[in-house]
Write a protein that holds these residues in place. Structure first.
Motif, PDB file in Angstrom:
ATOM      1  N   LEU A 128      21.706 -16.622 -16.336  1.00 51.13           N
ATOM      2  CA  LEU A 128      22.539 -16.115 -15.456  1.00 51.13           C
ATOM      3  C   LEU A 128      22.861 -14.606 -15.792  1.00 51.13           C
ATOM      4  O   LEU A 128      23.172 -13.688 -15.172  1.00 51.13           O
ATOM      5  N   TYR A 129      22.857 -14.204 -17.384  1.00 48.83           N
ATOM      6  CA  TYR A 129      23.323 -13.148 -18.079  1.00 48.83           C
ATOM      7  C   TYR A 129      21.992 -12.086 -18.428  1.00 48.83           C
ATOM      8  O   TYR A 129      21.819 -11.049 -19.007  1.00 48.83           O
ATOM      9  N   ALA A 130      20.650 -12.860 -18.124  1.00 50.60           N
ATOM     10  CA  ALA A 130      19.383 -12.371 -18.872  1.00 50.60           C
ATOM     11  C   ALA A 130      19.252 -11.001 -18.513  1.00 50.60           C
ATOM     12  O   ALA A 130      18.626 -10.225 -19.101  1.00 50.60           O
ATOM     13  N   ASN A 131      19.719 -10.746 -17.018  1.00 50.74           N
ATOM     14  CA  ASN A 131      19.194  -9.545 -16.614  1.00 50.74           C
ATOM     15  C   ASN A 131      20.033  -8.161 -17.369  1.00 50.74           C
ATOM     16  O   ASN A 131      19.558  -7.143 -17.364  1.00 50.74           O
ATOM     17  N   TYR A 132      21.149  -8.393 -18.155  1.00 53.56           N
ATOM     18  CA  TYR A 132      21.775  -7.554 -18.638  1.00 53.56           C
ATOM     19  C   TYR A 132      21.266  -7.240 -20.019  1.00 53.56           C
ATOM     20  O   TYR A 132      21.608  -6.197 -20.660  1.00 53.56           O
ATOM     21  N   GLY A 147      19.202  -3.747  -4.969  1.00 58.23           N
ATOM     22  CA  GLY A 147      18.905  -3.775  -6.148  1.00 58.23           C
ATOM     23  C   GLY A 147      19.904  -4.148  -7.130  1.00 58.23           C
ATOM     24  O   GLY A 147      19.442  -4.281  -8.465  1.00 58.23           O
ATOM     25  N   PHE A 148      20.816  -5.040  -6.670  1.00 60.08           N
ATOM     26  CA  PHE A 148      21.727  -5.795  -7.553  1.00 60.08           C
ATOM     27  C   PHE A 148      20.905  -7.020  -8.283  1.00 60.08           C
ATOM     28  O   PHE A 148      20.087  -7.691  -7.783  1.00 60.08           O
ATOM     29  N   THR A 149      21.591  -7.391  -9.484  1.00 57.18           N
ATOM     30  CA  THR A 149      20.935  -8.621  -9.933  1.00 57.18           C
ATOM     31  C   THR A 149      21.548  -9.643  -9.938  1.00 57.18           C
ATOM     32  O   THR A 149      21.127 -10.578 -10.234  1.00 57.18           O
ATOM     33  N   ASN A 150      22.919  -9.564  -9.068  1.00 54.21           N
ATOM     34  CA  ASN A 150      23.411 -10.929  -9.033  1.00 54.21           C
ATOM     35  C   ASN A 150      24.690 -10.614  -7.871  1.00 54.21           C
ATOM     36  O   ASN A 150      24.966  -9.519  -7.256  1.00 54.21           O
ATOM     37  N   GLY A 151      25.028 -11.769  -7.000  1.00 53.29           N
ATOM     38  CA  GLY A 151      26.081 -11.657  -5.986  1.00 53.29           C
ATOM     39  C   GLY A 151      27.197 -11.074  -6.211  1.00 53.29           C
ATOM     40  O   GLY A 151      27.834 -10.498  -5.394  1.00 53.29           O
ATOM     41  N   TYR A 152      27.580 -11.283  -7.564  1.00 50.13           N
ATOM     42  CA  TYR A 152      28.878 -10.332  -8.232  1.00 50.13           C
ATOM     43  C   TYR A 152      28.645  -9.206  -7.934  1.00 50.13           C
ATOM     44  O   TYR A 152      29.787  -8.639  -7.266  1.00 50.13           O
ATOM     45  N   CYS A 196      26.126  -0.394 -10.134  1.00 51.06           N
ATOM     46  CA  CYS A 196      24.874   0.474 -10.473  1.00 51.06           C
ATOM     47  C   CYS A 196      23.843  -0.458 -10.250  1.00 51.06           C
ATOM     48  O   CYS A 196      22.549   0.094 -10.065  1.00 51.06           O
ATOM     49  N   GLY A 197      24.010  -1.838 -10.357  1.00 49.96           N
ATOM     50  CA  GLY A 197      22.797  -2.735  -9.890  1.00 49.96           C
ATOM     51  C   GLY A 197      21.792  -2.533 -11.218  1.00 49.96           C
ATOM     52  O   GLY A 197      22.305  -2.435 -12.283  1.00 49.96           O
ATOM     53  N   GLY A 198      20.416  -2.847 -11.033  1.00 48.71           N
ATOM     54  CA  GLY A 198      19.773  -2.736 -11.987  1.00 48.71           C
ATOM     55  C   GLY A 198      19.498  -1.530 -12.524  1.00 48.71           C
ATOM     56  O   GLY A 198      18.089  -1.496 -13.421  1.00 48.71           O
ATOM     57  N   ARG A 199      20.098  -0.283 -12.494  1.00 48.90           N
ATOM     58  CA  ARG A 199      19.691   0.869 -12.764  1.00 48.90           C
ATOM     59  C   ARG A 199      19.548   1.108 -14.413  1.00 48.90           C
ATOM     60  O   ARG A 199      20.196   0.267 -14.993  1.00 48.90           O
ATOM     61  N   THR A 200      18.778   1.920 -14.956  1.00 59.45           N
ATOM     62  CA  THR A 200      18.505   2.149 -16.258  1.00 59.45           C
ATOM     63  C   THR A 200      18.728   3.823 -16.446  1.00 59.45           C
ATOM     64  O   THR A 200      18.270   4.536 -15.517  1.00 59.45           O
ATOM     65  N   GLY A 201      19.484   4.498 -17.453  1.00 60.28           N
ATOM     66  CA  GLY A 201      19.464   5.653 -17.443  1.00 60.28           C
ATOM     67  C   GLY A 201      20.939   6.109 -17.156  1.00 60.28           C
ATOM     68  O   GLY A 201      21.812   5.283 -16.814  1.00 60.28           O
ATOM     69  N   LEU A 206      36.072 -13.195  -8.092  1.00 58.00           N
ATOM     70  CA  LEU A 206      35.266 -14.289  -8.740  1.00 58.00           C
ATOM     71  C   LEU A 206      34.386 -13.544  -9.686  1.00 58.00           C
ATOM     72  O   LEU A 206      33.442 -12.528  -9.057  1.00 58.00           O
ATOM     73  N   THR A 207      34.190 -13.825 -10.658  1.00 56.35           N
ATOM     74  CA  THR A 207      33.509 -13.097 -11.793  1.00 56.35           C
ATOM     75  C   THR A 207      32.311 -13.958 -12.473  1.00 56.35           C
ATOM     76  O   THR A 207      31.367 -13.425 -12.912  1.00 56.35           O
ATOM     77  N   ARG A 208      32.079 -15.153 -11.795  1.00 56.91           N
ATOM     78  CA  ARG A 208      31.205 -16.005 -11.882  1.00 56.91           C
ATOM     79  C   ARG A 208      29.631 -15.578 -11.566  1.00 56.91           C
ATOM     80  O   ARG A 208      29.867 -14.997 -10.228  1.00 56.91           O
ATOM     81  N   PHE A 209      28.574 -15.701 -11.823  1.00 53.46           N
ATOM     82  CA  PHE A 209      27.480 -15.347 -11.548  1.00 53.46           C
ATOM     83  C   PHE A 209      26.621 -16.358 -10.870  1.00 53.46           C
ATOM     84  O   PHE A 209      25.444 -16.284 -10.421  1.00 53.46           O
ATOM     85  N   ASP A 210      27.036 -17.394 -10.445  1.00 54.37           N
ATOM     86  CA  ASP A 210      26.432 -18.663 -10.022  1.00 54.37           C
ATOM     87  C   ASP A 210      26.750 -19.410  -8.691  1.00 54.37           C
ATOM     88  O   ASP A 210      26.608 -20.457  -8.289  1.00 54.37           O
ATOM     89  N   LEU A 211      27.651 -18.507  -8.076  1.00 57.44           N
ATOM     90  CA  LEU A 211      28.162 -18.955  -6.703  1.00 57.44           C
ATOM     91  C   LEU A 211      27.423 -18.418  -5.474  1.00 57.44           C
ATOM     92  O   LEU A 211      26.531 -17.605  -5.648  1.00 57.44           O
ATOM     93  N   GLU A 212      27.900 -19.175  -4.469  1.00 57.02           N
ATOM     94  CA  GLU A 212      27.315 -18.747  -3.157  1.00 57.02           C
ATOM     95  C   GLU A 212      27.800 -17.459  -2.546  1.00 57.02           C
ATOM     96  O   GLU A 212      28.835 -17.165  -2.728  1.00 57.02           O
TER      97      GLU A 212
END
Length: 361
Positions: free
Chosen positions: A314-318, A165-170, A148-153, A107-113
């Motif tokens: 849903l994609y704003a963190n990217y 540190g993940f930005t969504n359940g996916y 990698c979650g919300g990592r930068t670098g 499942l690749t959607r970002f809005d699921l339970e």
């Protein structure tokens, strides 16, 4: 545009793949009706392999150009359930000597339970692993670079997985699934695509899902504001590079076993260049890039606020991080590396969307 350092992919293990490719296999591909799964099936068949395609409900296994992949057999099953809801004949077929399981289903959607992600992305992976174990088969897990979650670098292929540190359940579910794969005892390869977009040469893509839904709202001006962070980039990788990498790793899976391989762009796109590409078309206006800190979606006009909340947000963190994915393992093993994603390639991707009517140009 700044790009990551490119490696010399002309040498290394990739030189031995010609010999490995002489071994034809029976390969099971889960998620075969999906964008990546369908293209991988088609390429494996063209290479002479016997392919069994597992689908959940959609029986069409198509390459990216929309042609039917000539797989040996299509089986219908659902990895979210014990027994995978397979019929007796299909169960017997899957026990008849599979050499490799390529696990694309997710499942690749970002809005699921959380329960939905767990059933398919985590427990479904467990069931696919068990199927491989019963066959004495290898296992390729198609994950995501964004575990990698919300990592930068810099993000190396061999970095330890984060525990948070993940930005969504996916993202979280794919990281948990990777943990299952590593602990399974089954010989494994992990392939991690980043944000998959159309063909590098033509821009063509068969399914406009995931980030394309947000892109449509932005390009057509229905979502005019995007919160961004300074220095943020988007790692868009063309589908042809992803599929070629998966096939190369599959054909050399016995040698590649135990490795993790990034299937990523040759250079990420600054969000400003992404906005510039949209604005370079007369029919579209570049989105307004707003500093993420202090951004309040409640201040948006009513319609834009609803669309932002339902899709674009849903994609704003990217748009707010700058991961620099290293693909040295892939480069050294396969000799493959994607071309840098630049303004010209972005325009090809957008032009294809206009030509087929996905975007109203």
């Amino acid at each position: 545009m700044e790009h990551r350092d490119l490696h010399d992919c002309s040498a290394g293990k990739g030189a031995s793949l010609h010999e490995l490719r002489n071994k034809l296999m029976h390969i099971l591909v889960t998620g075969a009706a999906g964008l990546i799964g369908g293209e991988v099936c088609a390429r494996l068949v063209d290479a002479g392999h016997r392919v069994t395609a597992m689908v959940r409900s959609n029986p069409d296994v198509l390459s990216n150009d929309g042609k039917t992949a000539r797989v040996d057999r299509i089986v219908t099953g659902d990895l979210a359930y014990e027994g995978m809801r397979l019929g007796a004949d299909d169960s017997a077929h899957l026990a008849s000597g599979v050499d490799l399981v390529i696990h694309c289903a997710a499942l690749t959607r970002f809005d699921l339970e959380k329960a939905d992600y767990r059933a398919t992305n985590v427990e479904g992976t467990r069931r696919a692993l068990e199927l491989a174990r019963r066959n004495g088969a290898g296992f390729m897990h198609v994950s995501t670079a964004y575990v990698c979650g919300g990592r930068t670098g810099p993000v190396l292929e061999d970095d330890a997985l984060p525990t948070g540190g993940f930005t969504n359940g996916y993202e979280a579910s794919k990281a948990e699934a990777e943990g299952l794969v590593r602990a399974s005892g089954v010989p494994f390869v992990i392939a991690r695509p980043s944000i998959v977009v159309g063909d590098s040469r033509t821009g063509a893509i068969r399914q406009f899902d995931t980030i394309y839904a947000a892109f449509k709202l932005i390009a057509e001006g229905r979502v005019r504001h995007m919160p961004v962070a300074a220095g943020a980039t988007l790692d868009f990788v063309p589908l042809d590079h992803v599929a070629a990498g998966i096939v190369a790793l599959a054909e050399g899976h016995e040698t590649a076993a135990g490795g993790t391989y990034h299937l990523v762009s040759g250079g990420p796109v600054p969000v400003e260049v992404f906005a510039q590409a949209i604005g370079s078309f007369e029919a579209f206006s570049a989105p307004v890039l707003v500093e993420a800190e202090g951004f309040d979606p409640a201040t948006l006009p009513a319609m834009e606020r609803r669309l932002y909340k339902r899709v674009a947000g849903l994609y704003a963190n990217y748009f707010q991080r700058d991961p620099r994915f290293d693909d040295r393992n892939l480069c050294e093993f396969t000799g493959l590396q994607a071309a840098p994603m630049d303004l010209a390639m972005l325009r090809r991707l957008i032009q294809y969307c206009v030509d087929v009517g996905f975007l109203k140009g």
